[in-house]
Design an enzyme around this catalytic site. Sequence first.
Site, PDB file in Angstrom:
ATOM      1  N   LYS A   1     -67.856 -27.634  60.940  1.00 34.85           N
ATOM      2  CA  LYS A   1     -69.123 -28.046  60.327  1.00 34.85           C
ATOM      3  C   LYS A   1     -68.880 -29.248  59.442  1.00 34.85           C
ATOM      4  O   LYS A   1     -67.786 -29.412  58.890  1.00 34.85           O
ATOM      5  CB  LYS A   1     -69.694 -26.911  59.474  1.00 34.85           C
ATOM      6  CG  LYS A   1     -71.171 -27.046  59.223  1.00 34.85           C
ATOM      7  CD  LYS A   1     -71.934 -26.499  60.391  1.00 34.85           C
ATOM      8  CE  LYS A   1     -73.416 -26.507  60.151  1.00 34.85           C
ATOM      9  NZ  LYS A   1     -74.091 -25.614  61.102  1.00 34.85           N
TER      10      LYS A   1
HETATM   11  N1  GLU Z   1     -76.182 -26.963  63.644  1.00 33.54           N
HETATM   12  C1  GLU Z   1     -76.425 -25.986  64.648  1.00 33.54           C
HETATM   13  C2  GLU Z   1     -75.891 -24.624  64.227  1.00 33.54           C
HETATM   14  O1  GLU Z   1     -75.753 -24.348  63.060  1.00 33.54           O
HETATM   15  C3  GLU Z   1     -75.962 -26.441  66.015  1.00 33.54           C
HETATM   16  C4  GLU Z   1     -74.503 -26.600  66.203  1.00 33.54           C
HETATM   17  C5  GLU Z   1     -74.102 -27.254  67.540  1.00 33.54           C
HETATM   18  O2  GLU Z   1     -74.943 -27.394  68.394  1.00 33.54           O
HETATM   19  O3  GLU Z   1     -72.928 -27.576  67.654  1.00 33.54           O
HETATM   20  O4  GLU Z   1     -75.672 -23.773  65.022  1.00 33.54           O
END
Ligand code: GLU
Length: 473
Positions: A111
């Site tokens: 993240k």
């Molecule tokens: N930000 C989204 C989540 O928290 C998508 C993550 C992604 O598609 O890699 O799942």
Amino acid sequence: MAGEAFLKSIEINFQQAIKLLDELGYDIGLDQGLVNQILAANSTYLVRFGVRLRGEMHTFTGYRSVHSEHFEPVKGGIRYASNVNQNEVEALAALMSFKCALVEVPFGGSKGGLIIDPKDWTTDEMERITRRFTQELAKRDLIHPSQNVPAPDVGTGEREMAWMADEYRRLHPAELNAWACVTGKPVSKGGISGRTEATGRGVQYALQAFFDHPMDVKKARLSPGLSGKRIIIQGLGNVGYYAALFLSTEDKALITHVLERDGSIINKDGINILALKEHLIKFGTVKGFDGFVSEGIDLLEAEADILIPAAMELVITAKNARMIKAPLIIEAANGPVSAEADDILNEMGTIIIPDLYANAGGVTVSYFEWIKNLSRIRFGRMQRRAEETRISALIEGIIALTGSDFPEHLAKKAIQGGKEIDLVRSGLEDTMRNAYEVISKTWNSDKRIKDLRTAAMMVAIKRIAQSYSSMGI
Ligand code: GLU
């Protein structure tokens, strides 16, 4: 600090699941060393970079945390918000690992975040800041098609992903897989149909799956079926908007409350979500829309059947948990319920469909987009015509054999080969339904598994542990 509490909540859930796996006699080769390895973030990179804007140098702080590399690339969004911090990013990265394991998407968890209020900057400035951030991440392979693939999150969307992909391609002009360096791109720039709404669509499929399990619905003291259920949505951003739109227009649920930053909309007969979103985009506020009241977050405690927190973490804490009336909560946001609130709600008999499952639709469709980029072909392109010809022949055969007409509306439905959007939806629905099946089965297998979150966490940990042990760790 909120980030710390968020990280702590995830640790508590994780430890509970580990304890139960042990108590229930699951031998998944988890010694304490491996437990610690699974829980802790592998690395978190902090970068400060300067961008010359409005005649002076501005310094920005960004993060990219890699939680677990049992599968590569690692995957997870990048959020733009003024309260981004290291603990929050690490908590979100851990959730990504569990999420991917749960929906069987072969990625590790990661993240990122940038401390910024996008409202403070013009589009041109946002582009320059995003491109500089991308350069910093690219230097350390923290954006890379086979190592680390960012995606949208709070405060980012297609636009930022397009800039990132373009900057990455500029830095690596000969890289064949460059488009696969981020997901959530616009369809015209290597994206996939259905990614924008995927997380909201996933929330809808998760609720449908829940309501297809009568035993689970009974535990929530709800009557069968989604139709007519009164829903509170907190946050009408990307996830909340699509979830509310699909649930109200396709499942005939009633969105009775929409809670936003500057007030809420109440309508016991169901809010017109499309009209509200148009209003929000046009005026930047929900003020002035029919049913406006100035109360905000307090309305989480309103009377309803289903509560959908779809904005930020830790909106339901020990402070307000006891006042929540909805018997079913589905976590469209990441981490909206603190561990303490989780215990209180459990005691009250409130059922929670947890984030690591409920909002996994986004990363599931990201996986499809990544595969599309690597294979460089739109899904359905090769087989669509062939499928249509085969089904047409079959229908003609039936008509010839029976001598009667084939109902036209059915013929139309049957003949039409899968377009990319149909295939994406079918893949997402299948993923969400299969995952719910496994979680629900685990939950109902032993009284000591007190809730869906623990069950989901147990399934995720088992899978991650399996991949570690198959690597010989
Ligand atoms: N930000 C989204 C989540 O928290 C998508 C993550 C992604 O598609 O890699 O799942």
